[in-house]
Structures are given as structure tokens and as C-alpha cells.
Design an enzyme around this catalytic site. Structure first.
Site, PDB file in Angstrom:
ATOM      1  N   GLU A  45       0.824  -1.203   0.000  1.00 38.82           N
ATOM      2  CA  GLU A  45       0.000   0.000   0.000  1.00 38.82           C
ATOM      3  C   GLU A  45       0.864   1.262   0.000  1.00 38.82           C
ATOM      4  OE1 GLU A  45      -2.201  -2.895   2.833  1.00 38.82           O
ATOM      5  OE2 GLU A  45      -0.180  -2.589   2.044  1.00 38.82           O
ATOM      6  N   CYS A 105      -2.419  -3.242   7.285  1.00 34.50           N
ATOM      7  CA  CYS A 105      -1.956  -3.372   8.672  1.00 34.50           C
ATOM      8  C   CYS A 105      -2.401  -2.174   9.508  1.00 34.50           C
ATOM      9  CB  CYS A 105      -0.441  -3.535   8.716  1.00 34.50           C
ATOM     10  SG  CYS A 105       0.504  -2.109   8.142  1.00 34.50           S
ATOM     11  N   LEU A 149      21.656 -26.838  -5.541  1.00 33.90           N
ATOM     12  CA  LEU A 149      20.420 -26.329  -4.926  1.00 33.90           C
ATOM     13  C   LEU A 149      20.304 -24.815  -5.034  1.00 33.90           C
ATOM     14  CD1 LEU A 149      20.231 -28.567  -1.718  1.00 33.90           C
ATOM     15  CD2 LEU A 149      19.241 -28.992  -3.980  1.00 33.90           C
ATOM     16  N   ARG A 153      19.516 -21.284 -11.114  1.00 35.77           N
ATOM     17  CA  ARG A 153      20.366 -21.060 -12.278  1.00 35.77           C
ATOM     18  C   ARG A 153      19.527 -20.565 -13.449  1.00 35.77           C
ATOM     19  NH1 ARG A 153      22.217 -25.675  -9.847  1.00 35.77           N
ATOM     20  NH2 ARG A 153      21.381 -27.150 -11.379  1.00 35.77           N
ATOM     21  N   SER A 188      19.515 -39.501  -9.581  1.00 34.68           N
ATOM     22  CA  SER A 188      18.292 -38.987 -10.203  1.00 34.68           C
ATOM     23  C   SER A 188      18.555 -37.871 -11.211  1.00 34.68           C
ATOM     24  CB  SER A 188      17.338 -38.471  -9.116  1.00 34.68           C
ATOM     25  OG  SER A 188      17.939 -37.429  -8.370  1.00 34.68           O
ATOM     26  N   TRP A 212      19.520 -36.961 -14.986  1.00 37.62           N
ATOM     27  CA  TRP A 212      18.321 -36.132 -14.877  1.00 37.62           C
ATOM     28  C   TRP A 212      17.144 -36.947 -15.353  1.00 37.62           C
ATOM     29  CZ3 TRP A 212      18.954 -31.732 -12.363  1.00 37.62           C
ATOM     30  CH2 TRP A 212      20.191 -31.113 -12.393  1.00 37.62           C
TER      31      TRP A 212
END
Length: 315
Positions: free
Chosen positions: A47, A70, A200, A203, A164, A166
Site C-alpha cells: 500500500e 496493517c 540447490l 540457475r 536422479s 536427470w
């Protein structure tokens, strides 16, 4: 309201401890005068940002806000309800109320006491979905959990040895990186961390600084450099932030499902067969009737040669 919700999504996963709110200000002639969304770190609020942009054009206009403005004054800034009153807006349309006890109902009452027409409810379902992290933290004392699973057609999440990379193709993986950018934390099990050595991070061009904190689920909590250690799913509430993305592997995914703390499923299904691969272990079901009715399909789309299905936990 749909436009305000879209704005609020811009900083999902980067506004903790505040919610990712969006706001559109329309002047008295019905033209958009200001746009705002909660900024990274939680301030300025949506806001305040929209009012600054609108200036005098806010007077007599309408504010569309995804969450109740708020009502409490913070060392970081004034209450948004007071800012809207001071700006002279004539009408405020709010998607949902704010569960924060400092504001809950107080912000709406303050607007109405100033003679402002207040409408509550438009876009409520989408607003609850958009701010699910903030709302889950307030209601359950833990972050909102998204479980990501990449599956073969025969239901395998990895080769038999746990590898895993890919299963899915580049388009699905890019979408996965976009999801990472919307979470404060990304979590894997110790086995995945040690076998796959995943970075992790995010990218995608322009989003590298949106990479989440890296968390490893490990009962012994033996330190791993660069990772936050979580001793068990029961300690989930101790993690900072309101959004956690769980990326596996199979044992970690099962642990979160068994504890019934998964709020959203991302299933990336690849057109491949693995055969004798790893599948999900026991998730605590003792009867098939327990499996039905738990998940609602929210979205489905093709990502290159892969298929994405998004499910929400029915609670």
C-alpha cells in the site's frame, strides 16, 4: 484484484516475516494511479509503495489490496490503514483479512471509522493461495511445504542406486529453478546431498540472487559445510522463512508425507521408463480409503516433453 494478486507474486518467498501483498490504486476517474507489492525483506508494504506512486491521484479513488491493511505502527514504517485514510481514498477492496492479532479486523474497522467504503472477499481463494506461506506459519507454526517429485512413467524417482540426474528435460528443470526462486529454503535428505552433490541454487538469468537457503534433513545432524541441518520433520517450525521446497530423495519425501506436513505437490512426469528404480517407501497409509480425497489437482501443463501436475492438500 487479479492484477494486485499478480503483483504480490513478484516477491513470494522474499518478504518474511511479512506477507507478499499486492496493491492497485485506481483514481476517481477509474484509471490506474499506483501499483505496489511488498518489497524484499518486508518493507515498504504494498500500500505504501502504491500510494507513493499515486500521490494526489489517490484522493477519492479505490485501493485493491490482497490482504487487510496493517493497523500497527512499526519502527520500520507507519500503519497502512492510516496511510490510506490520510491519502483520502474513498473505497478499499480487500481479498482476505490479516490473521496477525495486531491487525485482525482492526485495519478494516479503522478504514470504516474514517468513512471509507470497505469491501472484503473478492479474490479470496487466490489470495489465500498466494500468501499460503504467511498464513500457514500463523495457523500451524511452520512454513508452507511444497514437495517436488520428478517421476518416470513407472513411478521411479531415481535409479536403484539413488541417482536422479536427470529424469526430466531442460524445460521442466528450468521451471523447477523458478520454483526455487520463490522459496526461502530448499531441503534434501543427507543421501541426496552426498550422492548427487546438488548445488540447490537458482540457475536462471537474473534470478541468481534469489537462491534459497540449503537445508539437509539428517537425524545425526553432523555438520555439512554450507547447509543448515534439520534433525527431523518435527523440527520444521524452527526453519526461518515461510516457504520450504523439498526436493527429495525418496526417503525424505516419504518422511514429509508420513508426517502429513506437505501442503503442495509438484509432480514432474517424464516420458521414460526406468525399471527397478527407487519408488516412494511407506508413507503411513494402512488403507486405500485414507489415500482418497487428500489431494486436489490445481494445475496441469506440458513442459517440453514432460508433464507437470500441481496438487494441493485438502484440509
Amino acid at each position: 484484484m487479479a492484477a494486485a494478486l499478480t503483483l504480490g507474486q513478484r516477491t513470494r518467498g522474499r518478504t518474511t516475516p511479512n506477507p507478499n501483498v499486492g496493491c492497485i490504486l485506481v483514481d476517481a476517474e477509474g484509471r490506474v494511479a499506483g501499483r505496489g507489492w511488498t518489497q524484499p525483506g518486508g518493507r515498504p508494504h504494498a500500500e505504501a509503495m502504491a500510494l507513493t506512486q499515486a500521490g494526489e491521484r489517490a484522493r477519492g479513488g479505490t485501493a485493491y489490496v490482497t490482504l487487510e491493511p496493517c493497523a500497527h505502527v512499526s519502527p520500520r514504517g507507519p500503519a497502512c490503514a492510516d496511510l490510506l485514510v490520510a491519502a483520502g481514498v474513498a473505497r478499499v477492496v480487500v481479498a482476505i483479512g490479516d490473521p496477525d492479532p495486531r491487525t485482525d479486523g482492526v485495519g478494516l474497522a479503522r478504514l470504516r471509522a474514517a468513512g471509507i467504503d470497505v469491501v472484503v472477499g473478492p479474490g479470496a481463494e487466490d489470495a489465500r493461495r498466494s500468501m499460503a506461506g504467511f498464513l500457514t506459519r500463523r495457523a500451524l507454526g511452520r512454513p508452507f511445504v511444497t514437495l517436488k517429485l520428478a517421476l518416470s512413467l513407472d513411478g521411479a524417482v531415481s535409479l536403484s542406486d539413488g541417482r536422479s540426474q536427470w529424469i526430466t528435460g531442460p524445460v521442466a528443470r528450468a521451471h523447477g529453478h523458478l520454483e526455487r526462486s520463490r522459496h526461502e529454503a530448499i531441503l534434501v535428505g543427507r543421501g541426496t546431498a552426498e550422492i548427487d552433490r546438488p548445488k540447490l541454487n537458482v540457475r536462471l538469468a537474473g534470478l541468481g540472487d534469489h537462491s534459497p537457503a540449503r537445508v539437509v534433513l539428517s537425524a545425526d545432524c553432523a555438520a555439512m559445510p554450507g547447509f543448515v541441518m534439520l534433525p527431523g520433520v518435527e523440527a520444521l517450525g524452527e526453519l526461518p522463512g515461510d516457504h520450504v521446497l523439498v526436493e527429495g530423495g525418496a526417503a525424505t519425501a516419504a518422511a514429509f508425507l508420513r508426517a502429513d506436513v506437505v501442503d503442495r505437490l509438484l509432480l514432474y512426469r517424464a516420458p521414460i521408463l526406468i525399471g527397478h528404480g527407487r519408488t516412494l517407501p511407506d508413507i503411513g497409509l494402512t488403507d486405500l480409503t485414507q489415500a482418497h480425497g487428500r489431494w486436489r489437482l490445481h494445475d496441469a501443463r506440458s513442459l517440453g516433453s514432460d508433464r507437470l501436475e500441481v496438487y494441493e492438500r485438502a484440509r
